[in-house]
Design an enzyme around this catalytic site. Structure first.
Site, PDB file in Angstrom:
ATOM      1  N   ASP A  68       0.881  -1.213   0.014  1.00 54.35           N
ATOM      2  CA  ASP A  68      -0.120  -0.124   0.144  1.00 54.35           C
ATOM      3  C   ASP A  68       1.117   1.698   0.084  1.00 54.35           C
ATOM      4  O   ASP A  68       1.503   1.794   1.056  1.00 54.35           O
ATOM      5  CB  ASP A  68      -0.882   0.012   0.987  1.00 54.35           C
ATOM      6  N   SER A 153      -1.055  14.415 -14.248  1.00 53.64           N
ATOM      7  CA  SER A 153      -2.086  14.191 -14.526  1.00 53.64           C
ATOM      8  C   SER A 153      -3.100  15.887 -15.273  1.00 53.64           C
ATOM      9  O   SER A 153      -2.314  16.625 -15.254  1.00 53.64           O
ATOM     10  CB  SER A 153      -3.723  13.772 -14.122  1.00 53.64           C
ATOM     11  N   TYR A 166      -9.054  15.932  -6.799  1.00 51.08           N
ATOM     12  CA  TYR A 166      -8.089  15.549  -7.028  1.00 51.08           C
ATOM     13  C   TYR A 166      -7.328  16.189  -8.190  1.00 51.08           C
ATOM     14  O   TYR A 166      -5.742  15.936  -7.790  1.00 51.08           O
ATOM     15  CB  TYR A 166      -9.107  14.334  -8.346  1.00 51.08           C
ATOM     16  N   LYS A 170      -2.849  16.210  -8.154  1.00 48.43           N
ATOM     17  CA  LYS A 170      -1.938  16.295  -9.280  1.00 48.43           C
ATOM     18  C   LYS A 170      -1.088  17.172  -9.051  1.00 48.43           C
ATOM     19  O   LYS A 170      -0.163  17.064 -10.108  1.00 48.43           O
ATOM     20  CB  LYS A 170      -2.936  15.854 -10.327  1.00 48.43           C
TER      21      LYS A 170
END
Length: 270
Positions: A68, A153, A166, A170
């Site tokens: 993880d 991203s 999110y 990034k």
């Protein structure tokens, strides 16, 4: 006369997190096709076992480690395992990540903590573990010691509605990439990031489903809407991303560091 071409990543050991599916799987396979031996890391042992079989068919060496990435000790253990099992360590691909779709006003502390732990902390632990291993293995002055490649991203260049936290993670990956590149350039370590767009993976299936729940759009409609804005006229594939990552891992990118390259078919322009 037939010319023999040496694979650009021959004698290179690379580790890929989130290697069990999607972009991570694509990266691992492309690195192997380019001659690298690849350590596969994922939370799913079954998923990386399947990818390991594919790499064996290619002819490269591989090893697997269940971890993880939000757990610092597990990331360090994965890097130690890769170096021991494959006889070296040259490239760290911090690919593992998750998405969170929803209005900013509905984000909970639990949502944010999990998102940040995987997408940002996981990259930071990967950077630390890789640098520690590169130092342990030693270096030659004036040569590249190792390469770190992080998953950002298009959302790391432009914030998207319903993808606010999110996008923030990034953007954070870009910041870590730039800072690490500056801190470790003197050791011969390069640090770069790749920034995909709309990729036909399981993650995007889940993103599309969540948009459908929130907006009432039919399933598949959001994916098609985003894909329609791509200048090259088609959705991205994991292989599109993987080719760029293999370039960053190879000698052709030795003079590149601190960059977050957009590989999106023409969606976001910087």
């Amino acid at each position: 006369m037939t010319r023999s071409i040496t694979p650009p990543l021959l004698d290179t050991v690379a580790l890929v997190t989130g290697a069990g599916r999607g972009i991570g799987r694509g990266i691992a396979l492309d690195l192997a096709r380019n001659g690298a031996d690849v350590a596969l890391v994922d939370v799913s042992g079954d998923a990386i076992a399947a990818v390991a079989e594919e790499i064996a068919e290619i002819g490269s060496k591989t090893t697997s480690f269940v971890a993880d990435v939000s757990d610092r000790a597990q990331v360090f253990a994965a890097v130690d395992h890769a170096a021991s099992a494959l006889g070296g360590f040259d490239v760290m691909v911090n690919n593992a990540g998750i998405a969170l779709v929803g209005p900013i006003m509905e984000v909970t502390p639990e949502d944010l903590a999990r998102l940040w732990a995987i997408n940002v902390d996981g990259v930071l632990w990967g950077i630390q573990a890789a640098v520690a291993k590169f130092r342990e293995l030693g270096s030659t002055p004036g040569e590249i010691t190792g390469k770190i490649i992080n998953a950002s991203s298009i959302a790391g260049h432009e914030g998207f509605a319903m993808l606010g936290p999110y996008s923030a993670t990034k953007f954070a990956v870009r910041a870590l990439t730039q800072a690490a590149a500056k801190e470790h350039a003197g050791e011969g370590i390069t640090v770069n990031a790749y920034c995909p767009g709309v990729v036909g993976t399981e993650m995007w299936v889940e993103i599309d489903k969540r948009f459908a729940e929130l907006t009432g759009a039919a399933e598949g409609e959001t994916f098609e809407k985003f894909a329609a804005t791509i200048a090259l006229g088609r959705p991205e594939t994991p292989e599109d991303v993987a080719g760029f990552v293999s370039y960053l891992a190879g000698p052709g990118a030795d003079y590149m560091t601190g960059q977050a390259g957009l590989i999106d078919g023409g969606m976001v322009y910087r």
